[in-house]
Enzyme design. Structure first.
Site, PDB file in Angstrom:
ATOM      1  N   THR A  50       0.653  -1.286  -0.097  1.00  0.00           N
ATOM      2  CA  THR A  50       0.140  -0.039   0.354  1.00  0.00           C
ATOM      3  C   THR A  50       1.176   1.239   0.049  1.00  0.00           C
ATOM      4  O   THR A  50       0.414   2.333  -0.414  1.00  0.00           O
ATOM      5  CB  THR A  50      -1.109   0.081   1.612  1.00  0.00           C
ATOM      6  OG1 THR A  50      -1.102  -1.268   1.364  1.00  0.00           O
ATOM      7  CG2 THR A  50      -1.742   0.582   1.240  1.00  0.00           C
ATOM      8  N   TYR A 138       6.833 -11.637   6.449  1.00  0.00           N
ATOM      9  CA  TYR A 138       5.591 -10.935   5.534  1.00  0.00           C
ATOM     10  C   TYR A 138       5.657 -12.101   4.745  1.00  0.00           C
ATOM     11  O   TYR A 138       6.126 -12.258   4.053  1.00  0.00           O
ATOM     12  CB  TYR A 138       6.319  -9.752   5.753  1.00  0.00           C
ATOM     13  CG  TYR A 138       4.604  -8.122   5.008  1.00  0.00           C
ATOM     14  CD1 TYR A 138       3.476  -9.292   4.529  1.00  0.00           C
ATOM     15  CD2 TYR A 138       5.417  -7.831   4.467  1.00  0.00           C
ATOM     16  CE1 TYR A 138       3.045  -8.210   3.617  1.00  0.00           C
ATOM     17  CE2 TYR A 138       4.537  -6.934   3.233  1.00  0.00           C
ATOM     18  CZ  TYR A 138       2.769  -6.984   2.983  1.00  0.00           C
ATOM     19  OH  TYR A 138       2.312  -6.902   2.268  1.00  0.00           O
ATOM     20  N   LYS A 166       2.780 -11.827   9.398  1.00  0.00           N
ATOM     21  CA  LYS A 166       1.601 -10.964   8.745  1.00  0.00           C
ATOM     22  C   LYS A 166       1.086 -11.217   7.199  1.00  0.00           C
ATOM     23  O   LYS A 166       2.195 -11.445   6.998  1.00  0.00           O
ATOM     24  CB  LYS A 166       1.694  -9.011   7.966  1.00  0.00           C
ATOM     25  CG  LYS A 166       0.413  -8.510   7.114  1.00  0.00           C
ATOM     26  CD  LYS A 166       1.174  -7.977   6.690  1.00  0.00           C
ATOM     27  CE  LYS A 166      -0.214  -7.370   5.868  1.00  0.00           C
ATOM     28  NZ  LYS A 166       0.111  -6.044   4.474  1.00  0.00           N
TER      29      LYS A 166
END
Length: 309
Positions: A50, A138, A166
């Protein structure tokens, strides 16, 4: 796995604010940081998907880290993404973040080469041992084209400087297996979900929270959903989850490009006056027509939020 208290809550994978010339927009960045802190998020995550971290120069990455730490001023945690195709560059940026006062490092797998599970394990061990801050794994196979096996995560969770993961795979079975095998063995290992749409369902089975893009725009919405999940307030969960799904359909899906969620999010935030709608090459912002549609949809979603919060 360290003996620190497990990390929980809503972390915002913060968009990076740019001027029309492609520089860091400091004014918008300060405004955005204050918006997120006021919304109650547990942390901001810099330079993820993002945040367009892969498109930024090292100098820009360093500037963003310095400014974000300065602007948060200890009011929320700062997590920094350091994934690079070069291990040494990842370690160097992570330790630069430590010098600036960031709190945690996050790293997806390095791009380009496809790795075996043993190579993935060795990569993260070397990274964790080179960093001066705690590390989150991640898992984002849509971008890295690789998936960390649960057994690999289980082995890595034993490392004293690796404190959580994550998971942005969007694979519910995988997430539940992480909880069943890794969380059982290491209760303080944080397991957080990426896709906004899965926050409620993953918390229902023991997830620790979310790293949710929509919290850039509506942080209080996602914090409220997290709190409702913690209380098992099912009517409130259902009401808030319905709004989260509107963010997905009315903002993330309008553009129709492979990263439409981020482009739509930036258009929505620009409509709200939080940022200017600029992205870095090779990406292009959404069309004017899509921007108008998204701006109208934001008004619809805001009305829904006002009725529930």
């Amino acid at each position: 796995m360290s003996e620190n208290k497990v990390f929980t809550g809503i972390v915002t994978p913060m968009v990076t604010t740019f001027t029309s010339s492609g520089d860091i927009d400091r004014e918008s960045l300060r405004r955005l940081v204050n918006h997120l802190v006021d919304g109650g998020v547990s942390g901001i995550f810099l330079m993820g998907t993002t945040g367009e971290g892969a498109s930024m120069t090292v100098g820009m990455q360093q500037e963003l880290i310095r400014l974000a730490v300065e602007y948060t001023a200890g009011r929320t945690k700062v997590l920094v993404h350091v994934a690079d195709s070069c291990l040494e560059r990842s370690i160097a940026l992570g330790n630069y973040a430590a010098d600036c006062g960031a709190d945690y490092i996050v790293s997806a797998l390095p791009f380009y080469f496809s790795l075996t599970q043993e190579e993935i394990y060795n990569y993260y061990v070397r990274l964790a041992e080179g960093l001066r801050l705690p590390l989150f794994l991640y898992n984002i196979p849509a971008q890295t084209k690789m998936m960390m096996n649960v057994d690999t995560v289980l082995r890595l969770a034993a490392h004293p400087n690796i404190i959580g993961i994550k998971d942005s795979s969007g694979n519910g079975t995988y997430f539940n297996t992480l909880l069943a095998e890794v969380k059982t063995a290491y209760p303080d290992f944080a397991i957080m979900v990426g896709p906004d749409e899965m926050l409620a369902s993953t918390m229902a089975v023991g997830g620790d929270g979310g790293v949710n893009s929509g919290s850039n725009l509506f942080p209080a919405l996602y914090v409220a959903l997290y709190d409702a999940c913690r209380r098992a307030d099912h009517p409130r969960i259902a009401a808030l989850q319905a709004i989260v799904m509107k963010v997905s359909t009315l903002i993330y899906s309008v553009d129709g490009s492979p990263v439409s969620f981020m482009k739509g999010l930036k258009a929505a935030m620009a409509a709200e006056g939080l940022i200017r709608n600029n992205v870095l090459a090779p990406l292009r912002p959404v069309s004017a027509e899509a921007s108008d549609t998204i701006a109208a949809n934001v008004k619809v979603i805001k009305k829904c939020i006002e009725e529930v919060l």
